[in-house]
Each structure stands twice: as structure tokens, then as C-alpha cells.
Design an enzyme around this catalytic site. Structure first.
Site, PDB file in Angstrom:
ATOM      1  N   SER A  90       0.816  -1.214   0.000  1.00 10.65           N
ATOM      2  CA  SER A  90       0.000   0.000   0.000  1.00 10.65           C
ATOM      3  C   SER A  90       0.854   1.271   0.000  1.00 10.65           C
ATOM      4  O   SER A  90       0.315   2.369   0.124  1.00 10.65           O
ATOM      5  CB  SER A  90      -0.888  -0.001   1.239  1.00 10.65           C
ATOM      6  OG  SER A  90      -0.102  -0.329   2.364  1.00 10.65           O
ATOM      7  N   THR A 193      -1.618   3.004   4.348  1.00 14.38           N
ATOM      8  CA  THR A 193      -0.776   4.197   4.215  1.00 14.38           C
ATOM      9  C   THR A 193       0.101   4.342   5.443  1.00 14.38           C
ATOM     10  O   THR A 193      -0.364   4.129   6.561  1.00 14.38           O
ATOM     11  CB  THR A 193      -1.681   5.447   4.130  1.00 14.38           C
ATOM     12  OG1 THR A 193      -2.369   5.406   2.901  1.00 14.38           O
ATOM     13  CG2 THR A 193      -0.898   6.741   4.255  1.00 14.38           C
ATOM     14  N   ARG A 221      -7.116   9.261  -9.536  1.00 13.70           N
ATOM     15  CA  ARG A 221      -7.627   9.523  -8.178  1.00 13.70           C
ATOM     16  C   ARG A 221      -6.475   9.894  -7.227  1.00 13.70           C
ATOM     17  O   ARG A 221      -5.434   9.251  -7.193  1.00 13.70           O
ATOM     18  CB  ARG A 221      -8.343   8.269  -7.674  1.00 13.70           C
ATOM     19  CG  ARG A 221      -8.996   8.413  -6.294  1.00 13.70           C
ATOM     20  CD  ARG A 221      -8.128   7.868  -5.189  1.00 13.70           C
ATOM     21  NE  ARG A 221      -8.790   7.917  -3.880  1.00 13.70           N
ATOM     22  CZ  ARG A 221      -8.192   7.627  -2.741  1.00 13.70           C
ATOM     23  NH1 ARG A 221      -6.926   7.269  -2.733  1.00 13.70           N
ATOM     24  NH2 ARG A 221      -8.842   7.703  -1.611  1.00 13.70           N
ATOM     25  N   VAL A 222      -6.704  10.939  -6.463  1.00 11.24           N
ATOM     26  CA  VAL A 222      -5.747  11.345  -5.427  1.00 11.24           C
ATOM     27  C   VAL A 222      -6.493  11.306  -4.097  1.00 11.24           C
ATOM     28  O   VAL A 222      -7.644  11.765  -4.004  1.00 11.24           O
ATOM     29  CB  VAL A 222      -5.215  12.773  -5.704  1.00 11.24           C
ATOM     30  CG1 VAL A 222      -4.412  13.302  -4.515  1.00 11.24           C
ATOM     31  CG2 VAL A 222      -4.360  12.785  -6.967  1.00 11.24           C
ATOM     32  N   GLY A 223      -5.856  10.737  -3.100  1.00  8.86           N
ATOM     33  CA  GLY A 223      -6.497  10.630  -1.786  1.00  8.86           C
ATOM     34  C   GLY A 223      -6.073  11.743  -0.844  1.00  8.86           C
ATOM     35  O   GLY A 223      -5.589  12.801  -1.263  1.00  8.86           O
ATOM     36  N   ASP A 224      -6.255  11.483   0.428  1.00  7.88           N
ATOM     37  CA  ASP A 224      -5.944  12.483   1.455  1.00  7.88           C
ATOM     38  C   ASP A 224      -4.466  12.588   1.774  1.00  7.88           C
ATOM     39  O   ASP A 224      -4.008  13.610   2.303  1.00  7.88           O
ATOM     40  CB  ASP A 224      -6.665  12.111   2.757  1.00  7.88           C
ATOM     41  CG  ASP A 224      -6.205  10.736   3.269  1.00  7.88           C
ATOM     42  OD1 ASP A 224      -6.234   9.778   2.471  1.00  7.88           O
ATOM     43  OD2 ASP A 224      -5.808  10.625   4.442  1.00  7.88           O
ATOM     44  N   THR A 244      -5.098   7.429   8.067  1.00 17.63           N
ATOM     45  CA  THR A 244      -5.132   6.322   7.119  1.00 17.63           C
ATOM     46  C   THR A 244      -6.594   5.919   6.941  1.00 17.63           C
ATOM     47  O   THR A 244      -7.421   6.199   7.793  1.00 17.63           O
ATOM     48  CB  THR A 244      -4.265   5.140   7.622  1.00 17.63           C
ATOM     49  OG1 THR A 244      -4.316   4.082   6.658  1.00 17.63           O
ATOM     50  CG2 THR A 244      -4.738   4.604   8.955  1.00 17.63           C
ATOM     51  N   GLY A 247      -9.695   8.034   2.087  1.00 17.32           N
ATOM     52  CA  GLY A 247      -9.189   9.392   1.948  1.00 17.32           C
ATOM     53  C   GLY A 247     -10.251  10.423   1.643  1.00 17.32           C
ATOM     54  O   GLY A 247     -10.126  11.583   2.061  1.00 17.32           O
TER      55      GLY A 247
HETATM   56  N1  ASP Z   1      -5.742   7.233   2.872  1.00 15.16           N
HETATM   57  C1  ASP Z   1      -5.329   6.502   1.688  1.00 15.16           C
HETATM   58  C2  ASP Z   1      -6.065   7.011   0.498  1.00 15.16           C
HETATM   59  O1  ASP Z   1      -7.239   7.311   0.592  1.00 15.16           O
HETATM   60  C3  ASP Z   1      -5.578   5.053   1.786  1.00 15.16           C
HETATM   61  C4  ASP Z   1      -4.758   4.394   2.821  1.00 15.16           C
HETATM   62  O2  ASP Z   1      -4.780   4.801   3.985  1.00 15.16           O
HETATM   63  O3  ASP Z   1      -4.061   3.446   2.474  1.00 15.16           O
HETATM   64  O4  ASP Z   1      -5.468   7.056  -0.563  1.00 15.16           O
END
Ligand code: ASP
Length: 334
Positions: A90, A193, A221-224, A244, A247
Site C-alpha cells: 500500500s 498508508t 484519483r488522489v487521496g488524502d 489512514t 481518503g
Molecule cells: N488514505 C489513503 C487514500 O485514501 C488510503 C490508505 O490509507 O491506504 O489514498
């Protein structure tokens, strides 16, 4: 008694939460007294990070701070370990790809001076957090994304590598064979993450967060994780927090910023993480696969963590000891 409250009561930390819980509960947040944390200053470094691979990351970060290095160097060196580990599916090298089969990475870093750098949708680079640091130090910008981020990384001397390991390729092919349904979920199997927070010997705080994001996510896609205030926030006077899990929810609720603000207003890091999880249930539809976990540390080295669902763990290195702790949670998987 509702299931939310029941699960809180089942845990020690949850029991602490019930003591304060209904102060902020499910209504609007009522701040504690606006005093800064009372404990005396940190005398030794503290490192905390998300998930079990945080243990190895903590060790690398600890090696930096215990020899007098800065929190900023520590957080970068720490998460570099997970980024390079092919077993961590991940983060970085070995991360599961998006729905097109490309590994795309998000990362950010924030230092004690309030400066920050980030990269999003970055391909082919083993250490996105180190590119984020270069963005912070060598540009007037905060975030670079996609091809521009890659060009910048190459210009800065980073090498182009193939991030897709044979294991990740196998998992991608299996996902395609299963019907390739586009339904990325942040369940406990795919949201690991790494977020890492460090306090160095001078008492300065820094944080870093790096991920390959949700497995088989929509391309682009972009996460947090690269978003300052969402996946990570540090205020050197107060403390830091990192996230984590799903996101989209962390971004909509600016979870890490919220936690630091709650600590600024007097909450212990544990209470602040719990309040941020409560808060998202007030504004977000909590679907059955949703998981979110937060960790936080304050300026005095006190730390805490809390998750929406069971299964979240965080690694703590303090007083020369590195250990993995289970976190309390708000509600069980349905
Ligand atoms: N927070 C991450 C995301 O949304 C996912 C993760 O925690 O692995 O991209």
C-alpha cells in the site's frame, strides 16, 4: 445502549472517551479549556506511525533522532523504509496499482517551521516523500502532480524505476479476472498508508505521509495522504496528526487539521482523535466497508490513536522501546 457507545465502553481508551465523550459526542464540538497541554516538556524523542510496518519505519526514524538528527530528517528516513519495502502493498515500491495497472503515489511532508511539500499521482519514483521534500525546499510551491511531478523528480536526480512488483502484478491480474469491478474500498486489507510523526531531541515536530492509495483506484484519483490538513498536519507549538483509511472522508472533514486544532484547544491527542472520528460520523454516510484511523502526538510527547472500525494499529517508539499498539474504535464491522 447503541453499538457505538458499546464499543467505546469495551476498550480502556474507549472508557476514557466516555468520560469526555458526551462533551463533544454526536452534537457540535464543545472545546475544553483553551489551555495548551500541561505536561512538562519532552525530554526524549518520540516517534509514532500507522500500522505494523510502522515498526521498521519507527526504527529508522529513531536512529536519526537518537543521534541528534532533526525530526524532519527522521520522518523522511522513516517512511522511506516502507516506500522501498516490496512486502508493503500500500506504499511505494510493491504498492497495488490503479485500475489501469499503474502504481501511482501520493505523499507529503511537513516540518517544524510550518513549511510543507507534497506530490500526487506520481509514477515511477521509489521515494515520493523525498520528492515532496524537494518540492518544499527547492520550489515556491507546495504540491506537484502527475507528469510535472515526475519531470521535477527526474530533474532533481531521482531515478525512474518500475514500481510494479510481480506480486502486485499478480494481484492486479486476479482483480481483472474477477470482473474488474470498479469498487475500491478502504477495508482493513488495502489501506495501509504510512503516516509518521516525530519529535526530536530539541522538541521539534515533523510529519510525513506516503501511499499508493486505494488498490485498483480510478486512474487519476488522489487521496488524502498528500493533502496538508487532511492526511497530515503539524504545528510545532501544538502537535501533529496523520490519517489512514478512506481518503475521501478524511479530505471532506480535514481530519488531521481538526485534530491539531482540538489539541490546541486543550484536548489530549487520544481525545482529539476520538472527536475527529465522531465528527465524521455527523457529516458522512458511514458505509459498511468504511475504515478511518488517526494517530496524533502533542508537543509534550503524549500520543493517541483511534479508528472508526476495529483492526487499526499504530507503532510507538519512546523511551528506547518500539511497540505496536491496538487502537480503540467506534463501531464494529457490520
Ligand atoms: N488514505 C489513503 C487514500 O485514501 C488510503 C490508505 O490509507 O491506504 O489514498
Amino acid at each position: 445502549m447503541g453499538s457505538r457507545r458499546r464499543f467505546l465502553i469495551q476498550s480502556f481508551l474507549g472508557a476514557i472517551a466516555t468520560g469526555f465523550g458526551f462533551k463533544y459526542g454526536f452534537g457540535s464540538v464543545t472545546y475544553s479549556d483553551p489551555n495548551y497541554p500541561q505536561k512538562s516538556e519532552v525530554t526524549s524523542p518520540v516517534i509514532i506511525s500507522t500500522w505494523s510496518h510502522g515498526l521498521a519505519a519507527n526504527q529508522a526514524a529513531w536512529n536519526v533522532v537518537s543521534s541528534g538528527g532533526s525530526a524532519l530528517d527522521a520522518v523522511e528516513r522513516g517512511v522511506n523504509v516502507s516506500e522501498a519495502d516490496p512486502e508493503v502493498s500500500s506504499v511505494g515500491y510493491g504498492g497495488l496499482p490503479d485500475a489501469s495497472g499503474n502504481v501511482t503515489l501520493d505523499a507529503c511532508i511537513m516540518g517544524p517551521d510550518g513549511n510543507a511539500g507534497a506530490v500526487a499521482f506520481l509514477k515511477h519514483i521509489m521515494h515520493p516523500v523525498s520528492v515532496a521534500r524537494k518540492v518544499m525546499e527547492n520550489t515556491p510551491h507546495l504540491m506537484l502532480a502527475g507528469d510535472g511531478a515526475l519531470k521535477f523528480a527526474l530533474d532533481q536526480g531521482f531515478k525512474k524505476v518500475n514500481l510494479l512488483t510481480p506480486e502486485a502484478r499478480k494481484a492486479f491480474k486476479a482483480w481483472k479476472r474477477s470482473g474488474a469491478r470498479y469498487a475500491p474500498m478502504a477495508n482493513w486489507e488495502n489501506h495501509d498508508t504510512i503516516g509518521l510523526l516525530a519529535i526530536d531531541q530539541k522538541g521539534d515536530l515533523a510529519g510525513a505521509c506516503t501511499t499508493s492509495g486505494m488498490a485498483f483506484k480510478h486512474p487519476g484519483r488522489v487521496g488524502d495522504s498528500p493533502i496538508i490538513g487532511a492526511g497530515l498536519f503539524v504545528d510545532n507549538k501544538i502537535g501533529g496528526a496523520t490519517a489512514t483509511g478512506e481518503g475521501e472522508v478524511v479530505m471532506k472533514t480535514l481530519g488531521s487539521f481538526l485534530i491539531v486544532e482540538l489539541m490546541r484547544n486543550g484536548m489530549h491527542p487520544q481525545e482529539a482523535c476520538e472527536a475527529a472520528i465522531y465528527r465524521l460520523t455527523e457529516t458522512t454516510h458511514v458505509h459498511k466497508n468504511m475504515q478511518i484511523g488517526y494517530i496524533a502526538v502533542n508537543k509534550n510527547g503524549e500520543h493517541g490513536a483511534f479508528s472508526l472500525r476495529p483492526g487499526f494499529q499504530y507503532a510507538v517508539f519512546e523511551n528506547g522501546q518500539n511497540e505496536l499498539l491496538d487502537t480503540a474504535f467506534l463501531m464494529d464491522w457490520e
